[in-house]
Design a protein around this motif. Structure first.
Motif, PDB file in Angstrom:
ATOM      1  N   SER A   8       0.826  -1.201   0.000  1.00 47.25           N
ATOM      2  CA  SER A   8       0.000   0.000   0.000  1.00 47.25           C
ATOM      3  C   SER A   8       0.865   1.259   0.000  1.00 47.25           C
ATOM      4  CB  SER A   8      -0.925  -0.001   1.222  1.00 47.25           C
ATOM      5  OG  SER A   8      -1.691   1.178   1.285  1.00 47.25           O
TER       6      SER A   8
ATOM      7  N   LYS B  16      -6.183   4.586   8.630  1.00 40.96           N
ATOM      8  CA  LYS B  16      -6.098   4.926   7.214  1.00 40.96           C
ATOM      9  C   LYS B  16      -6.411   6.401   7.001  1.00 40.96           C
ATOM     10  CE  LYS B  16      -7.074   0.369   5.276  1.00 40.96           C
ATOM     11  NZ  LYS B  16      -7.939  -0.428   4.393  1.00 40.96           N
TER      12      LYS B  16
ATOM     13  N   GLN C 159      -4.859   2.421  -0.561  1.00 38.99           N
ATOM     14  CA  GLN C 159      -4.939   1.780   0.754  1.00 38.99           C
ATOM     15  C   GLN C 159      -5.924   0.616   0.795  1.00 38.99           C
ATOM     16  OE1 GLN C 159      -4.083   4.212   4.428  1.00 38.99           O
ATOM     17  NE2 GLN C 159      -5.232   5.730   3.278  1.00 38.99           N
TER      18      GLN C 159
ATOM     19  N   PHE D 156      -5.834  -1.882  -1.300  1.00 40.74           N
ATOM     20  CA  PHE D 156      -5.162  -3.010  -1.931  1.00 40.74           C
ATOM     21  C   PHE D 156      -5.731  -3.320  -3.322  1.00 40.74           C
ATOM     22  CE2 PHE D 156      -5.412  -4.285   2.720  1.00 40.74           C
ATOM     23  CZ  PHE D 156      -4.289  -3.554   3.070  1.00 40.74           C
TER      24      PHE D 156
ATOM     25  N   PHE E  28      -0.568  -3.168  -6.389  1.00 35.12           N
ATOM     26  CA  PHE E  28      -0.662  -4.058  -5.237  1.00 35.12           C
ATOM     27  C   PHE E  28      -0.396  -5.523  -5.579  1.00 35.12           C
ATOM     28  CE2 PHE E  28      -3.193  -6.863  -2.471  1.00 35.12           C
ATOM     29  CZ  PHE E  28      -2.522  -6.633  -1.286  1.00 35.12           C
TER      30      PHE E  28
END
Length: 282
Positions: free
Chosen positions: A123, A160, A194, A196, A201
């Motif tokens: 991330s 987050k 964030q 994924f 990713f």
């Protein structure tokens, strides 16, 4: 948010698991730690807590080895492939119930932590790209952001939302004339990184998985002679991983921790892995 909360709850037991693993690791050399855990595990088999197959092998452990037997020449190679696959799962918590008994009864909290750390690194790499795309390729700015992100991801209380605000503020510092619509788009990009689901990713997770498998071959040799486990080779290989240039220290730490955990796990549960490997037909 829900996934993050579940991960936080899962890690409440981490300190105790780490303590138990340290005690066990200290006693591995004289065999007492191994015998204690195996005896406890066998007791769960005997009282029916752990279900076994017709061959009297824990059912999920037998399936675990079967899944990774193709192309493997030994039980330890199967166990290694399976171990790496587990710590690189995209959704670890949803798969806990299907993990082999040899993992579920031993080190779930630490496995969950390793999995979370690996995904956070992926991330962060995606966030690095988002930041560069919005501010230009300023190396100094990216390095400064990286240092700040390293601090944030080490803090267990970081959310987050904290990460999002940090990136937004640093982009504002460069683009003071950013409009509301632009900021909304930036926040969307950060959220995607964030979650994924970014383009970076999965490829990066795959490279980390491949690198772990490569390095664990050294652990297999080290299980024959622990003195032959050399982390210098691990560091060299991590440095060659494309896309992880800014996160070498963190990735190396994860690799070393994973190697230690796999070594202890295999030394304890090798009889079950070997019996499964010898009996399972593809």
């Amino acid at each position: 948010g829900i996934r993050y909360s579940k991960e936080r709850i899962e890690f409440i037991r981490l300190d105790m698991a780490n303590f138990q693993l340290r005690l066990l690791s200290q006693r591995i050399s004289d065999g007492t730690g191994i015998k204690y855990v195996r005896d406890s595990f066998n007791a769960l088999i005997q009282d029916g807590t752990i279900a076994v197959s017709q061959e009297e092998i824990p059912e999920k452990t037998q399936h675990f080895i079967s899944m990774h037997k193709a192309g493997s020449s030994s039980a330890i190679e199967c166990a290694r492939k399976g171990f790496v696959a587990v710590i690189c799962l995209e959704d670890f918590l949803s798969n806990v119930s299907s993990l082999p008994e040899t993992l579920k009864r031993f080190d779930i909290p630490r496995l969950a932590l390793l999995n979370s750390q690996i995904k956070k690194i992926c991330s962060m790499v995606a966030l690095d790209k988002v930041f560069s795309e919005w501010t230009g390729n300023g190396d100094d700015r990216t390095v400064t952001l990286h240092r700040r992100m390293s601090v944030l991801i080490e803090d267990k209380n970081t959310t987050k939302e904290d990460v999002e605000e940090e990136v937004v503020q640093r982009v504002r510092d460069v683009k003071s004339d950013m409009t509301f619509q632009q900021e909304s788009k930036l926040r969307y990009d950060i959220s995607l990184a964030q979650s994924f689901q970014s383009n970076e990713f999965r490829p990066l997770l795959g490279r980390i998985s491949s690198a772990l498998n490569y390095e664990f071959e050294g652990v297999e040799k080290g299980l024959q002679d622990p003195d032959h486990i050399k982390f210098e080779d691990t560091e060299y290989f991590v440095h060659s991983l494309e896309g992880l240039e800014n996160w070498r220290v963190e990735v190396l730490s994860i690799f070393k921790e994973a190697q230690k955990l796999f070594k202890v796990n295999y030394q304890v549960y090798s009889p079950y892995y070997m019996k499964s490997f010898n009996l399972v037909d593809l």
